[in-house]
Design an enzyme around this catalytic site. Structure first.
Site: not given
Ligand SMILES: NC(=O)c1ccc[n+]([C@@H]2O[C@H](COP(=O)([O-])OP(=O)(O)OC[C@H]3O[C@@H](n4cnc5c(N)ncnc54)[C@H](OP(=O)(O)O)[C@@H]3O)[C@@H](O)[C@H]2O)c1
Length: 294
Positions: A50, A55, A84, A117
């Site tokens: 995704d 990004y 997106k 988005h």
């Molecule tokens: N459509 C939208 O508006 C929108 C908004 C936000 C996100 N998204 C999508 O959703 C995806 C996921 O959401 P997100 O990136 O916000 O956050 P997330 O996946 O909920 O969390 C990411 C955070 O958690 C840490 N982390 C991940 N796996 C871990 C583990 N096994 N142990 C400890 N820490 C861990 C990462 O740090 P490290 O990198 O240091 O491991 C990072 O700080 C995004 O990448 C994007 O593709 C979409």
């Protein structure tokens, strides 16, 4: 225990296409990290990536895919790629060009899923943006189309205007903000809900999560991933650390009980579990073209 690896499990969309339920998100990853995390995820079995124009890493995601294909790890057809349409590109006449730019950056002739988005209600261009994605699908540039951060009123508008129901709605969703009402609204319309920021903030240290993780001998992040999967939610956690990328995809060896899922869901009412961590889509008005003032 599941017989099929979770990375191979798919959910059927309302247009008949299948989406892998577990993958990798690449928001906030530098281009270099987006490349290495995408490679690590594919090697670990992930088939769903995704990304988004906003990004700034579509090129490296595309290069990682091309390299994985060149190395014989996967074929393009094995992979499910989402991108997106950014808010600024909802401006009149901008979307078609933005779609071609994303495809060029990704090095792909189509993506599997294209999302709006954010609705940006104050800008009021989401119906036109939806028509642009409908056109992109008709031209074969997207297999499926959907939205992100949409809520009932804006879903009603785009569906009423076009007759086309989004295949997915990607929303902020985690145990601290479990979005029961929007999930029910999506389900009623036949829309699959995807979770963004699925791990929330601070939840990996929350005693309810750590206790359940300890009971299963797994990492708290794996518990939260299973909480999503066992409820039918599509989820793609992000990490810049290849070991964590693998860990987040390695969720085959245990299953949460109904009681554990209920305890985690109850965090919705726990002030210590943070609630919403991102912007409220009804108010979000960022990323607009330079000539628009709010
Ligand atoms: N459509 C939208 O508006 C929108 C908004 C936000 C996100 N998204 C999508 O959703 C995806 C996921 O959401 P997100 O990136 O916000 O956050 P997330 O996946 O909920 O969390 C990411 C955070 O958690 C840490 N982390 C991940 N796996 C871990 C583990 N096994 N142990 C400890 N820490 C861990 C990462 O740090 P490290 O990198 O240091 O491991 C990072 O700080 C995004 O990448 C994007 O593709 C979409």
């Amino acid at each position: 225990m599941t017989a099929t690896r979770q990375t191979q499990v798919t959910v059927t969309l309302n247009d008949g296409h299948e989406i892998p339920q577990l993958g990798l998100g690449v928001w906030e990853l530098s281009p270099e990290d987006a490349y290495s995390s995408t490679r690590a995820a594919i090697t670990a079995g992930a088939r769903h990536i995704d990304t988004a124009a906003a990004y700034g890493n579509e090129s490296e995601v595309g290069r990682a895919i091309a390299d994985a294909v060149a190395d014989g790890e996967v074929t393009r057809e094995d992979l499910y790629v989402t991108t997106k349409l950014w808010n600024a590109d909802q401006a009149p006449g901008k979307a078609a060009e933005a779609i071609d730019t994303s495809l060029a950056n990704l090095g792909l002739d189509h993506v599997d899923l294209w999302l709006i988005h954010w609705p940006v209600p104050s800008y009021g261009r989401y119906v036109e943006a939806w028509r642009a994605l409908i056109d992109a699908r008709a031209q074969g540039k997207a297999t499926s189309i959907g939205v992100s951060n949409f809520y009932p009123e804006v879903l009603d508008e785009i569906i009423d205007a076009t007759g086309v129901v989004p295949a997915v709605n990607q929303i902020e969703l985690h145990p601290g903000f479990s979005q029961a009402a929007q999930r029910a609204d999506d389900a009623r319309r036949g829309i699959v809900t995807e979770a963004w920021s699925p791990l929330g903030r601070g939840l990996l240290e929350h005693p309810v999560i750590t206790a359940i993780a300890e009971a299963h001998g797994v990492h708290p992040a794996q518990v939260i991933v299973r909480w999503h999967l066992q409820q039918g939610i599509v989820v793609f956690p992000r990490s810049r650390n290849p070991e964590r990328v693998r860990q987040n995809l390695d969720v085959d060896g245990f299953e949460l009980t109904d009681e554990q899922i209920a305890r985690i869901t109850a965090l919705d009412d726990d002030p210590a579990a943070a609630g919403r961590v991102g912007a409220d889509p009804r108010e979000a008005a960022f990323g607009l073209p330079d000539d628009v003032t709010e």
